[in-house]
Design a protein around this motif. Structure first.
Motif, PDB file in Angstrom:
ATOM      1  N   LYS A 210       0.694  -1.262  -0.042  1.00  0.00           N
ATOM      2  CA  LYS A 210       0.161   0.030   0.007  1.00  0.00           C
ATOM      3  C   LYS A 210       1.008   1.380   0.099  1.00  0.00           C
ATOM      4  O   LYS A 210       1.546   1.584  -1.019  1.00  0.00           O
ATOM      5  N   SER A 216       1.302   0.714  -6.549  1.00  0.00           N
ATOM      6  CA  SER A 216       0.459  -0.430  -7.118  1.00  0.00           C
ATOM      7  C   SER A 216       1.208  -1.400  -7.895  1.00  0.00           C
ATOM      8  O   SER A 216       0.579  -1.880  -8.865  1.00  0.00           O
ATOM      9  N   THR A 270      -8.640  12.996   0.736  1.00  0.00           N
ATOM     10  CA  THR A 270      -9.790  11.805   1.248  1.00  0.00           C
ATOM     11  C   THR A 270     -10.877  12.536   2.119  1.00  0.00           C
ATOM     12  O   THR A 270     -11.862  12.289   2.000  1.00  0.00           O
ATOM     13  N   VAL A 310      -8.418   5.840   2.755  1.00  0.00           N
ATOM     14  CA  VAL A 310      -9.616   4.762   2.241  1.00  0.00           C
ATOM     15  C   VAL A 310     -10.486   4.941   3.212  1.00  0.00           C
ATOM     16  O   VAL A 310     -10.190   5.235   4.575  1.00  0.00           O
ATOM     17  N   TRP A 339      -5.046  -0.480  -2.211  1.00  0.00           N
ATOM     18  CA  TRP A 339      -5.274   0.868  -1.807  1.00  0.00           C
ATOM     19  C   TRP A 339      -3.917   1.574  -1.414  1.00  0.00           C
ATOM     20  O   TRP A 339      -2.872   0.891  -1.417  1.00  0.00           O
ATOM     21  N   SER A 344      -6.963   6.658  -7.669  1.00  0.00           N
ATOM     22  CA  SER A 344      -8.020   6.585  -7.080  1.00  0.00           C
ATOM     23  C   SER A 344      -8.608   5.224  -7.639  1.00  0.00           C
ATOM     24  O   SER A 344      -8.719   4.851  -8.632  1.00  0.00           O
ATOM     25  N   GLN A 368     -10.499   4.734  -2.591  1.00  0.00           N
ATOM     26  CA  GLN A 368      -9.183   5.075  -2.152  1.00  0.00           C
ATOM     27  C   GLN A 368      -8.899   6.427  -2.845  1.00  0.00           C
ATOM     28  O   GLN A 368      -9.177   6.378  -4.088  1.00  0.00           O
TER      29      GLN A 368
END
Length: 388
Positions: A210, A216, A270, A310, A339, A344, A368
Motif C-alpha cells: 500500500k 500499485s 480523502t 481509504v 489501495w 483512485s 481510495q
C-alpha cells in the motif's frame, strides 16, 4: 542510520536505512541479488551466525532488504527490528505463529481484514489454536475476555471496510498486565500517522504493497517488533523460510521516501471527498474516522496524526443494481482491490463475514483517494451519483 533520533518523521523517512557501507557513493542502496555468500576461510564460516543484517546466506537478506527493514524500524520509535515478507497477510500470519502454539487462544477484532479471519478460522483452527472475536469498542474491558490460555490479541484500527476505531493503548495496557502479546495491523495509518510501539503494541504489521510501495506494482509486507518479541519474530521468519526479492525490497525503499508527502496530500483530499459525500442526499452515512460525527472520533483525535486514504460510505438505497451503476459510471476511479497507491479506486463492500456486529444500512462503497486533483474526483463522483 539516521544521524539523530530526534529528527522528525519526514526527515527520518528520507534518511533512514541509507548506511554508507550499503549505499557507497550513490543515493540509494543498489540491488544486491544473492543466494550464496562467500567466506574468506573455514574459520569465517564457523564464526558466522545467521541473523538480520548479517551476511550468511541469501535467505537471510542482503543490504537491499536490510536497508528497507532498517528504515521501517527507524520510523517506529521503540522498535527493535523489522522483518520483510512477500505480502501483508504473510506478515500477519508470521506474527501470529511467532506468538501462538497449539492449545492457545487468540482474540481478534470483529472488524479485521477478511483474509485474517480466514487464516484464523481455517489454518489456525487446524493447528489447534482457538479464535474468539471481540467488538471494536471493548477498550480496557478486553481484560474480561482473557482466558488462561489466551496468548495474543490481534488489533486492527480502523477496521477494514467499516473503519471502527479501537482504544489501542487501553487494550495493550490490559494485555501487557496479563502477559498477553499484542499485534496491530497498522496498514491504514502507518507509523507516520499512528506510532504503534508508543501505544504499547508488541508487533506492528504493514501491508507495504500500500503506502510504502505507493505505485500499485509490488507485493510486500513487514512486521516490526519491540525488543521482547523481535528475536522470536526473526527466528520464526527464518524457520518458515520467508524471503523478499531484492528487487521488490528496492521498489519498497524507493516508494518509502515519498510516503510522507503522498500521505499528507492524499489524506487531505480523502477528508475533503468524505465531507462532500456527507452532504449528498444519495448518501446515508460516511464511514471516515477523521470526521467529527464518526463514532469513536475522540480516539482518532487523541491518537492519530492525520488521515489515511481509504474510507467507505453507504448509499441511501438497498438496490444492489443502483450501486453497480454508480461504480461503473465513475471515470477517474479504477475498480480494483488494494489501495495506498497514487491512483483512485472504488470497490463494492459487503461485510458479510462479521459474526454479529451491526453496520451502516444501505449499499456500502469503498473509495481510495489518489493524487488526482480533488476537484476532478468530486466532479466524477457527482456525475456518477446523478447517473445512478
Amino acid at each position: 542510520m539516521s544521524d539523530d533520533p530526534a529528527y522528525r518523521p519526514d526527515t527520518r523517512i528520507v534518511r533512514a536505512g541509507r548506511r554508507p557501507e550499503w549505499a557507497q557513493r550513490v543515493v540509494n542502496p543498489p540491488v544486491w541479488r544473492a543466494s550464496t555468500i562467500l567466506f574468506d576461510d573455514v574459520a569465517a564460516i564457523d564464526e558466522a551466525k545467521a541473523g538480520h543484517g548479517k551476511f550468511y546466506y541469501g535467505l537471510h537478506g542482503t543490504p537491499t532488504q536490510w536497508s528497507l527493514a532498517e528504515a521501517l524500524t527507524e520510523l517506529e520509535p521503540g522498535a527493535a527490528g523489522t522483518m520483510l515478507y512477500s505480502s501483508g497477510l504473510s506478515a500477519i500470519s508470521t506474527a501470529l505463529l511467532t506468538v501462538l502454539a497449539p492449545g492457545d487462544d487468540v482474540l481478534i477484532v470483529e472488524s479485521a481484514y477478511g483474509p485474517t479471519r480466514r487464516l484464523a478460522d481455517g489454518f489456525l483452527k487446524k493447528m489447534g489454536i482457538a479464535t474468539r472475536y471481540y467488538a471494536p469498542g471493548v477498550g480496557a474491558g478486553i481484560a474480561q475476555l482473557f482466558l488462561p490460555q489466551t496468548r495474543a490479541v490481534l488489533i486492527e484500527s480502523p477496521g477494514s471496510q467499516t473503519f471502527e476505531l479501537q482504544d489501542v493503548p487501553a487494550i495493550c495496557a490490559a494485555a501487557r498486565a496479563a502477559g498477553i502479546a499484542t499485534i496491530l495491523d497498522n496498514t491504514w495509518a502507518s507509523p507516520l500517522l499512528f506510532p504503534a510501539m508508543a501505544a504499547g503494541v508488541d508487533i506492528s504489521v504493514l501491508a507495504c504493497s500500500k503506502y510504502v510501495g505507493g505505485h500499485s506494482d509490488l507485493m510486500l509486507g513487514s512486521a516490526t517488533a519491540n525488543a521482547e518479541w523481535f528475536p522470536r519474530l526473526e527466528r520464526t521468519t527464518f524457520d518458515i523460510g520467508h524471503n523478499v526479492s531484492p528487487d521488490d525490497a528496492w521498489l519498497g525503499a524507493r516508494g518509502l521516501r515519498t510516503m510522507a508527502v503522498r500521505l499528507k496530500a492524499q489524506g487531505a483530499a480523502t477528508l475533503e471527498v468524505a465531507d462532500w459525500l456527507a452532504n449528498r442526499p444519495e448518501v446515508s452515512n460516511v464511514l471516515h474516522p477523521a470526521r467529527p460525527d464518526f463514532p469513536g472520533h475522540a480516539i482518532y483525535a487523541r491518537d492519530f496524526k492525520g488521515s489515511g486514504t481509504v474510507f467507505s460510505f453507504a448509499l441511501a438505497t438497498a438496490d444492489v443494481a443502483r450501486r453497480t451503476r454508480f461504480i461503473e459510471a465513475l471515470q477517474l476511479f479504477g475498480i480494483g482491490w488494494s489501495w495506498g497507491g497514487y491512483e483512485s479506486l472504488v470497490t463494492p463492500v459487503d461485510p458479510g463475514a462479521r459474526t454479529g456486529l451491526p453496520w451502516a444500512p444501505g449499499q456500502l462503497v469503498r473509495l481510495q483517494i489518489g493524487l488526482e486533483d480533488v476537484r476532478d474526483l468530486i466532479a466524477d463522483l457527482a456525475q456518477a451519483l446523478d447517473t445512478a
